[in-house]
Design a protein around this motif. Structure first.
Motif, PDB file in Angstrom:
ATOM      1  N   THR A  64      11.166  38.095   8.356  1.00 30.37           N
ATOM      2  CA  THR A  64      10.479  36.821   8.133  1.00 30.37           C
ATOM      3  C   THR A  64      10.605  36.412   6.655  1.00 30.37           C
ATOM      4  O   THR A  64      11.092  37.193   5.819  1.00 30.37           O
ATOM      5  CB  THR A  64       9.004  36.940   8.500  1.00 30.37           C
ATOM      6  OG1 THR A  64       8.389  37.899   7.618  1.00 30.37           O
ATOM      7  CG2 THR A  64       8.825  37.398   9.942  1.00 30.37           C
ATOM      8  N   LYS A  65      10.142  35.224   6.370  1.00 28.28           N
ATOM      9  CA  LYS A  65      10.150  34.760   4.985  1.00 28.28           C
ATOM     10  C   LYS A  65       9.310  35.676   4.105  1.00 28.28           C
ATOM     11  O   LYS A  65       9.681  35.987   2.961  1.00 28.28           O
ATOM     12  CB  LYS A  65       9.613  33.324   4.920  1.00 28.28           C
ATOM     13  CG  LYS A  65       9.595  32.739   3.513  1.00 28.28           C
ATOM     14  CD  LYS A  65       9.063  31.308   3.506  1.00 28.28           C
ATOM     15  CE  LYS A  65       9.033  30.743   2.095  1.00 28.28           C
ATOM     16  NZ  LYS A  65       8.495  29.354   2.074  1.00 28.28           N
ATOM     17  N   SER A  66       8.175  36.131   4.647  1.00 30.72           N
ATOM     18  CA  SER A  66       7.280  37.007   3.871  1.00 30.72           C
ATOM     19  C   SER A  66       7.889  38.380   3.613  1.00 30.72           C
ATOM     20  O   SER A  66       7.668  38.981   2.555  1.00 30.72           O
ATOM     21  CB  SER A  66       5.939  37.162   4.598  1.00 30.72           C
ATOM     22  OG  SER A  66       5.266  35.927   4.687  1.00 30.72           O
ATOM     23  N   SER A  67       8.638  38.889   4.586  1.00 28.47           N
ATOM     24  CA  SER A  67       9.191  40.239   4.440  1.00 28.47           C
ATOM     25  C   SER A  67      10.589  40.241   3.814  1.00 28.47           C
ATOM     26  O   SER A  67      11.196  41.313   3.670  1.00 28.47           O
ATOM     27  CB  SER A  67       9.232  40.952   5.802  1.00 28.47           C
ATOM     28  OG  SER A  67      10.035  40.249   6.740  1.00 28.47           O
ATOM     29  N   ASP A  68      11.086  39.084   3.429  1.00 28.13           N
ATOM     30  CA  ASP A  68      12.370  39.006   2.736  1.00 28.13           C
ATOM     31  C   ASP A  68      12.131  39.190   1.237  1.00 28.13           C
ATOM     32  O   ASP A  68      11.679  38.275   0.549  1.00 28.13           O
ATOM     33  CB  ASP A  68      13.023  37.640   3.022  1.00 28.13           C
ATOM     34  CG  ASP A  68      14.350  37.464   2.282  1.00 28.13           C
ATOM     35  OD1 ASP A  68      14.753  38.384   1.539  1.00 28.13           O
ATOM     36  OD2 ASP A  68      14.978  36.402   2.453  1.00 28.13           O
ATOM     37  N   TRP A  69      12.458  40.384   0.733  1.00 27.26           N
ATOM     38  CA  TRP A  69      12.261  40.685  -0.683  1.00 27.26           C
ATOM     39  C   TRP A  69      13.603  40.807  -1.408  1.00 27.26           C
ATOM     40  O   TRP A  69      13.693  41.371  -2.495  1.00 27.26           O
ATOM     41  CB  TRP A  69      11.470  41.998  -0.835  1.00 27.26           C
ATOM     42  CG  TRP A  69       9.984  41.823  -0.594  1.00 27.26           C
ATOM     43  CD1 TRP A  69       9.387  40.930   0.238  1.00 27.26           C
ATOM     44  CD2 TRP A  69       8.932  42.568  -1.209  1.00 27.26           C
ATOM     45  NE1 TRP A  69       8.020  41.071   0.195  1.00 27.26           N
ATOM     46  CE2 TRP A  69       7.712  42.081  -0.690  1.00 27.26           C
ATOM     47  CE3 TRP A  69       8.884  43.602  -2.131  1.00 27.26           C
ATOM     48  CZ2 TRP A  69       6.468  42.578  -1.063  1.00 27.26           C
ATOM     49  CZ3 TRP A  69       7.648  44.107  -2.511  1.00 27.26           C
ATOM     50  CH2 TRP A  69       6.457  43.604  -1.988  1.00 27.26           C
ATOM     51  N   SER A  70      14.637  40.263  -0.835  1.00 27.40           N
ATOM     52  CA  SER A  70      15.990  40.443  -1.367  1.00 27.40           C
ATOM     53  C   SER A  70      16.167  39.863  -2.763  1.00 27.40           C
ATOM     54  O   SER A  70      17.040  40.312  -3.517  1.00 27.40           O
ATOM     55  CB  SER A  70      17.016  39.823  -0.417  1.00 27.40           C
ATOM     56  OG  SER A  70      16.755  38.435  -0.224  1.00 27.40           O
ATOM     57  N   SER A  71      15.348  38.875  -3.124  1.00 25.32           N
ATOM     58  CA  SER A  71      15.497  38.246  -4.442  1.00 25.32           C
ATOM     59  C   SER A  71      14.673  38.930  -5.531  1.00 25.32           C
ATOM     60  O   SER A  71      14.762  38.566  -6.706  1.00 25.32           O
ATOM     61  CB  SER A  71      15.092  36.763  -4.366  1.00 25.32           C
ATOM     62  OG  SER A  71      13.730  36.650  -4.005  1.00 25.32           O
ATOM     63  N   LYS A  72      13.892  39.933  -5.160  1.00 22.26           N
ATOM     64  CA  LYS A  72      13.013  40.591  -6.141  1.00 22.26           C
ATOM     65  C   LYS A  72      13.768  41.667  -6.915  1.00 22.26           C
ATOM     66  O   LYS A  72      14.798  42.183  -6.467  1.00 22.26           O
ATOM     67  CB  LYS A  72      11.787  41.166  -5.434  1.00 22.26           C
ATOM     68  CG  LYS A  72      10.996  40.108  -4.655  1.00 22.26           C
ATOM     69  CD  LYS A  72       9.691  40.635  -4.146  1.00 22.26           C
ATOM     70  CE  LYS A  72       8.999  39.635  -3.209  1.00 22.26           C
ATOM     71  NZ  LYS A  72       8.958  38.269  -3.718  1.00 22.26           N
ATOM     72  N   ASP A  73      13.248  42.001  -8.092  1.00 20.85           N
ATOM     73  CA  ASP A  73      13.860  42.999  -8.974  1.00 20.85           C
ATOM     74  C   ASP A  73      13.942  44.344  -8.254  1.00 20.85           C
ATOM     75  O   ASP A  73      12.917  44.941  -7.926  1.00 20.85           O
ATOM     76  CB  ASP A  73      13.023  43.125 -10.246  1.00 20.85           C
ATOM     77  CG  ASP A  73      13.650  44.052 -11.275  1.00 20.85           C
ATOM     78  OD1 ASP A  73      14.584  44.790 -10.914  1.00 20.85           O
ATOM     79  OD2 ASP A  73      13.185  44.049 -12.430  1.00 20.85           O
ATOM     80  N   ILE A  74      15.153  44.845  -8.019  1.00 16.35           N
ATOM     81  CA  ILE A  74      15.356  46.075  -7.259  1.00 16.35           C
ATOM     82  C   ILE A  74      14.775  47.285  -7.986  1.00 16.35           C
ATOM     83  O   ILE A  74      14.387  48.285  -7.361  1.00 16.35           O
ATOM     84  CB  ILE A  74      16.860  46.288  -6.973  1.00 16.35           C
ATOM     85  CG1 ILE A  74      17.058  47.422  -5.964  1.00 16.35           C
ATOM     86  CG2 ILE A  74      17.603  46.565  -8.273  1.00 16.35           C
ATOM     87  CD1 ILE A  74      16.577  47.146  -4.597  1.00 16.35           C
ATOM     88  N   ASP A  75      14.702  47.231  -9.320  1.00 10.75           N
ATOM     89  CA  ASP A  75      14.142  48.355 -10.078  1.00 10.75           C
ATOM     90  C   ASP A  75      12.621  48.399  -9.983  1.00 10.75           C
ATOM     91  O   ASP A  75      12.020  49.466 -10.135  1.00 10.75           O
ATOM     92  CB  ASP A  75      14.554  48.249 -11.558  1.00 10.75           C
ATOM     93  CG  ASP A  75      16.049  48.444 -11.747  1.00 10.75           C
ATOM     94  OD1 ASP A  75      16.631  49.246 -10.991  1.00 10.75           O
ATOM     95  OD2 ASP A  75      16.623  47.782 -12.641  1.00 10.75           O
ATOM     96  N   MET A  76      12.006  47.270  -9.719  1.00  7.78           N
ATOM     97  CA  MET A  76      10.549  47.204  -9.589  1.00  7.78           C
ATOM     98  C   MET A  76      10.112  47.334  -8.137  1.00  7.78           C
ATOM     99  O   MET A  76       9.078  47.941  -7.851  1.00  7.78           O
ATOM    100  CB  MET A  76      10.049  45.859 -10.148  1.00  7.78           C
ATOM    101  CG  MET A  76      10.164  45.751 -11.655  1.00  7.78           C
ATOM    102  SD  MET A  76       8.960  46.789 -12.519  1.00  7.78           S
ATOM    103  CE  MET A  76       7.435  45.970 -12.023  1.00  7.78           C
ATOM    104  N   TYR A  77      10.881  46.787  -7.232  1.00  3.95           N
ATOM    105  CA  TYR A  77      10.498  46.740  -5.813  1.00  3.95           C
ATOM    106  C   TYR A  77      11.682  47.175  -4.952  1.00  3.95           C
ATOM    107  O   TYR A  77      12.624  46.394  -4.744  1.00  3.95           O
ATOM    108  CB  TYR A  77      10.078  45.317  -5.417  1.00  3.95           C
ATOM    109  CG  TYR A  77       9.049  44.696  -6.332  1.00  3.95           C
ATOM    110  CD1 TYR A  77       7.715  45.045  -6.252  1.00  3.95           C
ATOM    111  CD2 TYR A  77       9.431  43.753  -7.300  1.00  3.95           C
ATOM    112  CE1 TYR A  77       6.768  44.474  -7.095  1.00  3.95           C
ATOM    113  CE2 TYR A  77       8.497  43.177  -8.140  1.00  3.95           C
ATOM    114  CZ  TYR A  77       7.167  43.550  -8.041  1.00  3.95           C
ATOM    115  OH  TYR A  77       6.242  42.977  -8.876  1.00  3.95           O
ATOM    116  N   ALA A  78      11.656  48.404  -4.492  1.00  2.00           N
ATOM    117  CA  ALA A  78      12.754  48.905  -3.653  1.00  2.00           C
ATOM    118  C   ALA A  78      12.870  48.059  -2.396  1.00  2.00           C
ATOM    119  O   ALA A  78      11.877  47.802  -1.706  1.00  2.00           O
ATOM    120  CB  ALA A  78      12.487  50.363  -3.286  1.00  2.00           C
TER     121      ALA A  78
END
Length: 475
Positions: free
Chosen positions: A138-152
């Protein structure tokens, strides 16, 4: 025994010279009280010979188990470690072997994902969905644009799908936040929030001192669309080390295959099931093997089998682990405050150190499957053809006592067992160790006691059952 007749013998009455027309009142002879002992004996005799036999048989046939007053010392060791919190548990019986601040509430970060893992496994068992069921991001569970070092997270986007199995692996092996959030959204009831879902499962597992906000284990203000508006921005999932051990124990007992997950060095997943777009991500087990394993001071040659890391700035490095020693004994471990939260090494070193302390201070006694449990004789059994049962351990059990204890551990002794369960694989009785020990909350007697089963089948002698019960009553 002589019976006394309860009536005194009287001489015959004589009417003498009374006129024949005179009516005479003749009184009944006065009765003496009945001897109660005699009455009770007669009643018991009648009961045994009729429907009341079962009442007498109860006393003749109830199980008899002897427990020793002298118990060996198996109390938890006070662990000496730089970590703020530490706990070592026998992974099979739930015996607590060592602890330091086990009941302090701590932030658990990504260790939270173990609760969603358990709920998912239960859903599979209950037939609510399958491993191959596709789940949409979903839109809420799409974290692909977040900083990979901060949020796996994974390389997957809104509208794409992964199977339940792929999301589970990503959550458990690579601690992917988006996978955990997407999976929790799918597994939870449609009418409950993610927080309510987590709280419901925590209650089922008796994690009474825990607090829950999101499935990823993020601090509330870093949960983005999953932020709980009514809670403080600094709110986070919390639990005690003891509760993390309970959660790990329940996963391991109910789903033993989980111990193979650390063998997987990498995570493979295919968005939308398109194998031409397969992606690979290094798993936590892979990172451990590449970066940590060979650097550890590990004189006991301990094997790390899992389970889940977690870190927050306040609690520091943390690990809920599954550790195996060279003899195959498994331990559930919990450490928190082991170095800085950015330090991936210290939590593993502390884990090796505390298990080493336990092995230095405790000795182990194993009762193997099909072996005779120490101290057991041949208990009487009215249902068996011979009148006795030959009992052995149905499953392997392992117990720990301090090395200062002399001799071997003793166990409860079965003197009499009465059951018509005579098959070789039937559980007849459980016997516990004569051990002063502490166990995890919620541990059942069947988890730490030894189940006994028949060594050889015996056939009930139905035709002699009445006589057998009667004779056993007087033994």
């Amino acid at each position: 025994m002589k019976f006394k007749w309860p009536f005194k013998k009287k001489e015959p009455y004589s009417l003498g010279n009374l006129p024949t027309y005179t009516r005479v009142q003749v009184n009944e002879p006065k009765k003496r009280p009945v001897n109660l002992k005699v009455f009770a004996f007669i009643l018991a005799f009648l009961l045994v010979g009729s429907a009341g036999f079962a009442g007498v048989a109860y006393f003749a046939n109830r199980d008899q188990v002897e427990v020793s007053k002298n118990k060996a010392d198996g109390e938890p060791l006070k662990l000496k470690t730089s970590a703020r919190n530490a706990l070592v548990i026998d992974a099979q019986t739930g015996q607590i072997l060592g602890s330091k601040n086990p009941d302090q509430k701590i932030g658990i970060a990504s260790q939270s994902k173990m609760l969603t893992a358990y709920a998912t496994l239960q859903g599979i068992d209950d037939g609510k969905f399958e491993w191959t069921t596709p789940v949409k991001i979903t839109k809420s569970s799409d974290w692909s644009s977040k900083d990979i070092d901060m949020y796996a997270h994974l390389d997957i986007h809104e509208g794409q799908t992964l199977t339940v199995k792929e999301l589970f692996n990503a959550m458990f092996l690579a601690s992917a936040n988006d996978a955990s959030l997407a999976l929790a959204d799918y597994v939870k009831n449609k009418d409950e929030s993610q927080q309510e879902f987590l709280q419901r499962w925590a209650k089922k597992l008796d994690l009474d001192d825990s607090s829950w906000y999101n499935a990823a284990g993020q601090v509330n203000e870093d949960a983005f669309d999953y932020q709980v508006k009514s809670a403080k921005k600094t709110a986070e999932n919390t639990a005690t080390p003891r509760e993390l051990a309970i959660l790990a124990y329940r996963i391991l007992q109910d789903y033993p295959d989980i111990r193979t997950y650390y063998e997987k060095l990498g995570l493979v997943y295919s968005p939308n099931g398109d194998t031409t777009q397969t992606k690979i991500k290094l798993a936590e087990g892979g990172k451990f093997s590449r970066e940590i394993k060979d650097k550890l001071n590990n004189p006991k040659n301990l094997i790390f089998e899992g389970m889940k890391t977690g870190s927050t700035p306040d609690t520091g490095g943390a690990l809920t682990g599954l550790i195996k020693d060279k003899d195959g004994h498994e331990f559930i471990t919990v450490v928190s405050g082991a170095g800085k939260y950015t330090d991936s090494f210290e939590r593993y070193q502390v884990t090796a150190d505390i298990v080493g302390q336990v092995l230095d201070n405790f000795k182990n006694q194993v009762v193997n499957e099909k072996a005779k449990v120490p101290g057991q004789g041949v208990p009487k059994n009215a249902w068996a053809e011979s009148g006795y049962s030959h009992l052995v351990a149905k499953e392997k059990r392992s117990y720990w006592m301090k090395k200062s204890e002399k001799g071997k551990l003793t166990f409860e002794t079965v003197k009499r067992v009465n059951t018509d369960e005579l098959d070789d694989d039937a559980t007849v009785k459980y016997v516990g160790p004569n051990l002063k020990a502490e166990y995890l909350k919620g541990i059942q007697a069947s988890d730490y006691k030894i189940p006994l089963t028949n060594q050889e089948s015996e056939i009930a002698a139905e035709e002699n059952l009445f006589l057998k019960h009667w004779l056993m009553f007087w033994k």
